[in-house]
Design a protein around this motif. Structure first.
Motif, PDB file in Angstrom:
ATOM      1  N   GLU A 267       0.832  -1.194   0.000  1.00 50.13           N
ATOM      2  CA  GLU A 267       0.000   0.000   0.000  1.00 50.13           C
ATOM      3  C   GLU A 267       0.873   1.253   0.000  1.00 50.13           C
ATOM      4  OE1 GLU A 267      -3.626   1.971   2.676  1.00 50.13           O
ATOM      5  OE2 GLU A 267      -2.877  -0.062   3.098  1.00 50.13           O
ATOM      6  N   GLY A 268       0.515   2.217  -0.831  1.00 51.30           N
ATOM      7  CA  GLY A 268       1.285   3.447  -0.923  1.00 51.30           C
ATOM      8  C   GLY A 268       2.432   3.407  -1.916  1.00 51.30           C
ATOM      9  N   HIS A 269       2.653   2.270  -2.566  1.00 48.82           N
ATOM     10  CA  HIS A 269       3.719   2.176  -3.562  1.00 48.82           C
ATOM     11  C   HIS A 269       3.404   3.136  -4.713  1.00 48.82           C
ATOM     12  CE1 HIS A 269       6.343   0.540  -6.685  1.00 48.82           C
ATOM     13  NE2 HIS A 269       6.982  -0.140  -5.740  1.00 48.82           N
TER      14      HIS A 269
END
Length: 309
Positions: A102-104
């Motif tokens: 998540e957040g990549h």
């Protein structure tokens, strides 16, 4: 008679790079033995793949993701068509992609994977196979880089966190109800950088030569078939060929058997700009390079052409 390279990845890459490169330049294809993917893992993946495709149609269709372009989960029989084909291919398939945290920064380009809960060990087995394909593909790209006169790690940054996809393919036994002229996979070129194919030992895979003749690709048991995709052809300005290929319908007893295979479509990063390498552009401009385009934009363009987006 065609002479596709057949090499072992246990050999030093410097000794096989040009043999592979010449084969990719002439035929777009090569065969790789001793690729490092454990046979036990391949057998496990084949077993869970067959278990999924044996599920009831309604169960499989519950994993079809509307609006996803087939990038993850299940794509039913009768969906995909080759570019410019009038009838659909006689196949169904499942896609496993890269899992990003998540957040990549590239997460917007790659949807989360979905996993069938009905098949024990599916997620673990396919995740392991995806990783093993990546390692083998990286080795092949190192050899290609050496053939092009580049450092062996030349492609590493362009494929890091790339939008690669592993496809589990099921071609059902041939029967009534198939459209006239339909075959298991009509003539097409792959969109991606390189494709690594497991399960091509059974007859049916054919490539189209420069002379316009279809030739069968003969594969020893357990070997990988490797072919160049359109993205690499574009980057090398045609020095390495993305060759038209197909899977033809078998005859006789084989027509009553299902066929299974597992291609891995190794992709560049979505934000990678595909532009022709200077050493692949002729000085006389007889073969001008295509305009630069990002890997994501090119992928979307091509998926629309084959009815998946």
């Amino acid at each position: 008679m065609i002479n596709i390279a057949s090499v072992s990845l246990t050999q030093p890459l410097e000794t096989i790079a040009d043999e592979l490169g010449r084969s990719f330049g002439e035929y777009g294809f090569a065969v790789v033995r001793d690729h490092g993917i454990p046979q036990t893992l391949i057998a496990e993946a084949e077993a869970v793949s067959k278990a999924f495709f044996a599920l009831p149609d309604a169960v499989k269709r519950a994993y079809k993701i509307e609006g996803g372009g087939g990038a993850r989960g299940y794509t039913p029989f009768g969906t995909e068509k080759a570019k410019d084909a009038e009838v659909f291919d006689l196949k169904e398939f499942w896609h496993v992609g890269r899992s990003l945290p998540e957040g990549h920064p590239l997460a917007e380009f790659m949807a989360p994977n979905v996993w069938p809960t009905e098949v024990e060990g599916f997620r673990e087995t396919m995740s392991a196979l995806f990783s093993a394909f990546e390692v083998a593909g990286g080795r092949v790209l190192e050899a290609i880089a050496l053939h092009l006169g580049r450092p062996r790690n030349f492609f590493a940054a362009s494929v890091e966190d790339g939008n690669s996809v592993m496809r589990l393919l099921h071609y059902p036994p041939l029967g009534e109800g198939a459209p006239e002229g339909a075959i298991r996979a009509a003539g097409h070129e792959d969109i991606n950088t390189i494709t690594l194919l497991l399960g091509a030992e059974e007859a049916g895979l054919e490539l189209l030569t420069k002379a316009g003749e279809w030739h069968a690709v003969d594969v020893p048991p357990g070997a990988l078939v490797i072919n160049v995709g359109d993205m690499l052809q574009r980057q090398t300005n045609g020095k390495l060929r993305s060759t038209t290929h197909r899977v033809v319908n078998p005859r006789g007893e084989a027509s009553r058997r299902a066929r299974y295979s597992m291609p891995f479509f190794l992709h560049f990063r979505p934000d990678f700009l595909i532009e022709a390498l200077p050493e692949c552009v002729a000085a006389d401009t007889a073969n001008p390079p295509p305009e630069p385009i990002t890997a994501h934009d090119y992928l979307m363009q091509r998926l629309r052409e084959i009815n998946l987006a």
